[in-house]
Write a protein that holds these residues in place. Structure first.
Motif, PDB file in Angstrom:
ATOM      1  N   VAL A 228      40.395  -3.282 -87.848  1.00  0.00           N
ATOM      2  CA  VAL A 228      39.937  -4.603 -88.298  1.00  0.00           C
ATOM      3  C   VAL A 228      39.249  -4.357 -89.625  1.00  0.00           C
ATOM      4  N   SER A 229      39.938  -4.658 -90.717  1.00  0.00           N
ATOM      5  CA  SER A 229      39.378  -4.408 -92.051  1.00  0.00           C
ATOM      6  C   SER A 229      38.360  -5.491 -92.392  1.00  0.00           C
ATOM      7  N   PRO A 230      37.574  -5.300 -93.461  1.00  0.00           N
ATOM      8  CA  PRO A 230      36.436  -6.193 -93.734  1.00  0.00           C
ATOM      9  C   PRO A 230      36.812  -7.636 -94.074  1.00  0.00           C
ATOM     10  N   TYR A 231      35.993  -8.547 -93.586  1.00  0.00           N
ATOM     11  CA  TYR A 231      35.972  -9.942 -94.014  1.00  0.00           C
ATOM     12  C   TYR A 231      34.628 -10.163 -94.722  1.00  0.00           C
ATOM     13  N   TYR A 237      35.453 -14.148 -86.506  1.00  0.00           N
ATOM     14  CA  TYR A 237      35.699 -13.590 -85.173  1.00  0.00           C
ATOM     15  C   TYR A 237      34.783 -12.408 -84.920  1.00  0.00           C
ATOM     16  N   ASP A 238      34.112 -12.425 -83.780  1.00  0.00           N
ATOM     17  CA  ASP A 238      33.227 -11.319 -83.452  1.00  0.00           C
ATOM     18  C   ASP A 238      34.009 -10.212 -82.743  1.00  0.00           C
ATOM     19  N   LEU A 239      33.329  -9.133 -82.434  1.00  0.00           N
ATOM     20  CA  LEU A 239      33.983  -7.971 -81.841  1.00  0.00           C
ATOM     21  C   LEU A 239      34.649  -8.305 -80.510  1.00  0.00           C
ATOM     22  N   GLY A 240      34.065  -9.259 -79.775  1.00  0.00           N
ATOM     23  CA  GLY A 240      34.629  -9.634 -78.488  1.00  0.00           C
ATOM     24  C   GLY A 240      36.036 -10.196 -78.585  1.00  0.00           C
ATOM     25  N   ASN A 260      33.915  -4.671 -89.678  1.00  0.00           N
ATOM     26  CA  ASN A 260      33.079  -5.818 -89.998  1.00  0.00           C
ATOM     27  C   ASN A 260      31.616  -5.440 -89.830  1.00  0.00           C
ATOM     28  N   THR A 261      31.120  -4.686 -90.786  1.00  0.00           N
ATOM     29  CA  THR A 261      29.750  -4.191 -90.754  1.00  0.00           C
ATOM     30  C   THR A 261      29.033  -4.577 -92.037  1.00  0.00           C
ATOM     31  N   ASP A 262      27.719  -4.468 -92.011  1.00  0.00           N
ATOM     32  CA  ASP A 262      26.924  -4.825 -93.186  1.00  0.00           C
ATOM     33  C   ASP A 262      27.264  -3.980 -94.408  1.00  0.00           C
ATOM     34  N   LYS A 272      38.045 -10.639-103.103  1.00  0.00           N
ATOM     35  CA  LYS A 272      38.751 -11.645-103.886  1.00  0.00           C
ATOM     36  C   LYS A 272      38.452 -13.035-103.342  1.00  0.00           C
ATOM     37  N   ASP A 273      38.410 -13.150-102.013  1.00  0.00           N
ATOM     38  CA  ASP A 273      38.016 -14.372-101.323  1.00  0.00           C
ATOM     39  C   ASP A 273      37.411 -13.957 -99.989  1.00  0.00           C
ATOM     40  N   SER A 274      37.098 -14.905 -99.135  1.00  0.00           N
ATOM     41  CA  SER A 274      36.394 -14.554 -97.897  1.00  0.00           C
ATOM     42  C   SER A 274      37.260 -13.775 -96.918  1.00  0.00           C
ATOM     43  N   TYR A 275      38.591 -13.764 -97.125  1.00  0.00           N
ATOM     44  CA  TYR A 275      39.501 -13.071 -96.212  1.00  0.00           C
ATOM     45  C   TYR A 275      40.055 -11.767 -96.764  1.00  0.00           C
ATOM     46  N   HIS A 276      39.985 -11.589 -98.088  1.00  0.00           N
ATOM     47  CA  HIS A 276      40.682 -10.467 -98.703  1.00  0.00           C
ATOM     48  C   HIS A 276      39.800  -9.669 -99.657  1.00  0.00           C
TER      49      HIS A 276
END
Length: 297
Positions: A228-231, A237-240, A260-262, A272-276
């Protein structure tokens, strides 16, 4: 009546001839095209790299093959496809794995394309041009039985893709399939961002093919790594959300890496945007991932 029937036969004969001839032209364009058409054809029919990357646009834009090659000493190709997920990629895997066995498969998980219920018909479009391959034909027919009849038409297989193939004709395919994004996430998005956790309805067909992919990788000795690469901001979506993917991974000896970590989530320079991720973020992420892959191998 006899003349009428003869005319009907002649008409269908002409249609069949035109369909066959058009199919030959489309097939030629596909084999000679570059760009994404060329990358798609290469992934399905010619790739022989040690490491294959699959997934959606978050795969094609987040993973830099050269960084993985330099770190692991293994050749790498990025077969990510914008707007697609496991329904397309499992079909590609069927073709690829019949030709050879890569050492590692990295699969970037995107809930919208790999887990959620939506229009799966849209995901088989890019498989239709390869329907001469029995495995592809049977796979599409398994999901959509009525497609078996339609796939007899060469023109039907290519009807959505002709413009793309024509525009990609003569272009080059570079960067090992990686598509860099440049620029930075807009400041108003950063200023107004609020983390919200979304729910989804799971698609049993997609879970089935994720399971099949993992099982076949295990059987063939391919090291499968779900990522799961960064958003930006951690995404919706959370880890669950990925519990079923983790279960599939554990069952089949695959790995699951969650990014998805700090460390990444709130660094605008990386997105580039919130998804990529942009190119800067992709290079940083790919270097980080390569370090973890060295521990896995």
């Amino acid at each position: 009546m006899k003349k009428f029937l003869v005319n009907i036969l002649i008409f269908f004969g002409i249609v069949a001839a035109v369909d066959f001839a058009a199919g030959k032209v489309f097939c030629y364009l596909q084999t000679k095209a570059g760009g994404r058409t060329g990358a798609e054809y290469y992934a399905c029919k010619e790739s022989n790299e040690d490491v294959i990357i699959m997934g959606s646009s978050r795969a094609s834009h987040h993973y830099v093959p050269q960084i993985i090659t330099d770190s692991l000493g293994l050749s790498c190709f990025n077969a990510g496809q914008d707007g697609n997920g496991i329904i397309l990629q499992y079909g590609r895997w069927k073709m690829l794995s019949e030709r050879y066995t890569p050492k590692m498969l990295i699969y970037d998980i995107n809930p919208g394309f790999d887990l959620a219920e939506n229009d799966n018909m849209a995901y088989v479009d890019r498989l239709k041009p390869f329907a001469d391959d029995r495995r592809v034909r049977d796979y599409i027919g398994e999901i959509f039985p009525m497609e078996r009849l339609k796939l007899m038409s060469k023109m039907y297989r290519y009807n959505y893709k002709f413009i793309e193939m024509a525009s990609d004709y003569g272009r080059k395919t570079g960067n090992g399939g990686y598509l860099p994004l440049y620029g930075q996430i807009r400041q108003e998005v950063v200023d107004g961002y609020e983390a919200q956790v979304s729910s989804l309805e799971y698609d049993e067909a997609k879970l089935k093919y994720l399971e099949s992919l993992a099982s076949e990788c295990k059987e063939k000795g391919v090291k499968l790594v779900f990522v799961v690469s960064p958003y930006y901001g951690g995404g919706s979506y959370d880890l669950g959300t990925f519990a079923s993917v983790k279960e599939i991974a554990n069952k089949n000896g695959a790995d699951f890496l969650y990014y998805n970590t700090d460390e990444y989530d709130y660094i605008p320079d990386y997105f580039k945007d919130s998804y990529h991720l942009n190119d800067n973020g992709a290079m940083t992420f790919s270097s980080d991932l390569a370090g973890k892959l060295k521990e896995i191998i």
